[in-house]
Enzyme design. Sequence first.
Site, PDB file in Angstrom:
ATOM      1  N   ASP A  66      58.244  32.494  18.753  1.00  0.00           N
ATOM      2  CA  ASP A  66      56.862  32.321  18.051  1.00  0.00           C
ATOM      3  C   ASP A  66      56.362  33.301  17.073  1.00  0.00           C
ATOM      4  O   ASP A  66      55.316  33.317  16.568  1.00  0.00           O
ATOM      5  CB  ASP A  66      55.650  32.217  19.380  1.00  0.00           C
ATOM      6  CG  ASP A  66      55.663  33.649  20.157  1.00  0.00           C
ATOM      7  OD1 ASP A  66      56.502  34.481  19.921  1.00  0.00           O
ATOM      8  OD2 ASP A  66      54.865  33.675  20.972  1.00  0.00           O
ATOM      9  N   ASP A 448      52.771  43.968  25.293  1.00  0.00           N
ATOM     10  CA  ASP A 448      53.209  43.346  26.473  1.00  0.00           C
ATOM     11  C   ASP A 448      54.296  44.045  27.413  1.00  0.00           C
ATOM     12  O   ASP A 448      54.333  43.845  28.658  1.00  0.00           O
ATOM     13  CB  ASP A 448      53.736  41.892  26.048  1.00  0.00           C
ATOM     14  CG  ASP A 448      52.534  41.092  25.450  1.00  0.00           C
ATOM     15  OD1 ASP A 448      51.350  41.464  25.773  1.00  0.00           O
ATOM     16  OD2 ASP A 448      52.987  39.997  24.972  1.00  0.00           O
TER      17      ASP A 448
END
Length: 753
Positions: A66, A448
């Site tokens: 992505d 993350d």
Amino acid sequence: MTRAGAVRRMLAVLVAGLLSGTATAQQQDGSAAAYEWRNVKVGGGGFAPGIVFSPAERGLAYLRTDMGGAYRWDEAAARWVPLQDGMTESSYMGVESIAPDPVDPAIVYLAAGMDAGSPAAILRSADRGWHWTIVPVLFRMGGNEDGRGLGERLTIDPNRTSTLFFGSRHDGLWRSDDSGGHWAKVAGFPMPGLGAPAPKRTHGGVSFVLVDPSSGVAGQGTAGRGSRILYAGVADPGAQHLFRSTDGGVTWQADEGAAARLLPAKAAIDARGTLFVTYDDAIGPNGITDGALWRRDGATGRWSDVSPPDRTSGGFMGIGIAKSAPGTIAVSSIDRWNPGDTVWRSTDDGAHWSNLRDRSTRDISATPFLLHEGKGADFGHWIAGLAIDPFDAAHAAYTTGATLYATKGFGAEGALRWAPWTEGIEQTAIITLASPTGGANLISGLGDLAGFVHADLSKSPQPSFTDPYLSNTNNLDYAGQAPSILVRSGSLYSDHPRDATLGWSGDGGMSWQPVRTPAIRPADDKPGQRYDLTGDAAIIVSADGATFIVCTPVPLVTRDRGRSWGLAQGLHLHARPVADKVDAQRFYSVDFDANRLLASNDGARSFVAVAGKGLPAELWPGKTYWREQQYRLVASPYGAGDLWFHIGEALWHSDDGGRSFDQASGRLKVELFGLGKPAPGGKIATIYAIGTLGKLRGVYRSLDGGKGWARINDDAHQWGLRFRVIGGDPRIFGRVYVGTDGRGVMYGDPVGQ
């Protein structure tokens, strides 16, 4: 190394010698220095919404991510090969869909575009992704938006491979009959699209297009008689969501079972014409609470709900069929947070299911970073991509929000072993990094995944950023004369309560202890509270590691690891001090409101103005506004009082603690910069920068204090020009670390070094 690779390296060495001469020679502005680039290994690390096996060649597969581009599996090399590192368009690194040619294994297509506000294109390669023909298109995509797990939106007619269809998010269904060279909207498709979305919003649009291969006569290029039957799903609100064409995509009719209340996500069709469709109540990857799996019989057209009975919560997303074992299918859950996501397998078209979660094991020994949250690696979440090898029904793979798992025993009974299938994949977003004067050469701060101590750049690191664990590391600092002492600040990707967002380490980052500040009142009309809990407060450390400053609205100073706190006189509200890397008593700060530079010579007890002679009249272009921005005032480890200040697009240098500055960027327009070991025989830091010289944006190096610059990346190493941070190594001349937004950390060394 291949023979071709060896030849390229030899030529690069010759070019480097011709261009650069000796390391200490002044480099001609705009020249090039040959560099060899590698990824710092993490071993995956991001969301890959789709994996597709080639139906034309055994051992060939493609992965779309992505924000890090697409990859091809190289069976001979046993690794994934990044396919878009040479691209300069940032948006193209968000891949909306991928389609390998079903007849010619050398041909592959990408639908690329990050979001509705960014450029979009269809990319075609005739050599497995080494080179691309780029066709910009008007329909916008969302490779990094909600709904990126839907698909595949791009499909090729296996019976006439020059014909492609693309299901767009906002503008209906599109068709090309010249191998992607030109595109036209399909006028007969009943859902024309909802048009441009509102800011920060998106649409599901045409979620997938599938061709029934049994409905045409095969032929490569334009030779075949195209397929007559196609299916398309629409994941927008409405009464009808699944459509079928029986005239090659000219006209379409609604055709679905009782799942019309849900949105079609992904689909697969087998050689019998049997169609399987996953449905959800949202486009994902978050927010899905309900779903179903439906099957359409290829012979009768009858629809059946074949959902696994033990769904419990969430929906379904990934779907795979075994072409070499008719009737064998697999489906994945998504947003099944309790007890967690899974994959089910059936050998009878979905009449009966086996839940693979409870009998699965995961061997993550090659990628221990997956333990970053301080717990065992689970089955995975956001399982959007799922595929079964068309040549080997025992080989299956699924994608998660952090890795790609694969097994060679998909049909085996008993324990089912999965392992990360990620060699060559690096898809992380780098927020910050540090290369200390001792210990590990690289400490990274990631989005993350917290961050890592990279003791060996070629191995996936063991996680150590715990106590506190923070999913995002926003700033890192080290003590210049005691580099085993590190500090970090961070934030969580969720709103879970946290007790600390600051930490310090005394062993080079292998273990940490939390740092907590007391409640303060930055102004009379402000409540007393702990301002260190939002993740916005940076932390810095003195050269000897004894003093920490936390940049809460009123900066706080501790000299006993947080047991007691004090104030620094002369610092303004929201100040962001910087510690000298050589002299433990020296600190610096910029008072942007008063347009002046400040310095402390007493261990951050007090700050006073210094002349800053030579600096621009206005300092505010050197201000940062976001916690993930790289701070623009930097102290180097090569001398007390050695300061570098990035103001606007220019760099300024002081070697006297800020009393005077000289311009240090020449003609280069600087975006980011970092410092590294001086050239042999030199005394001034090597400067590395992301910037633009003339019209060429790239990675640059200066050996002479910014008078001359050499480009050190090349056209094959551009990574979408998605740069977040850059830094040099203080111990290895020429070594530079580049933190990207989606392709991890790249490190470069001069060729031949």
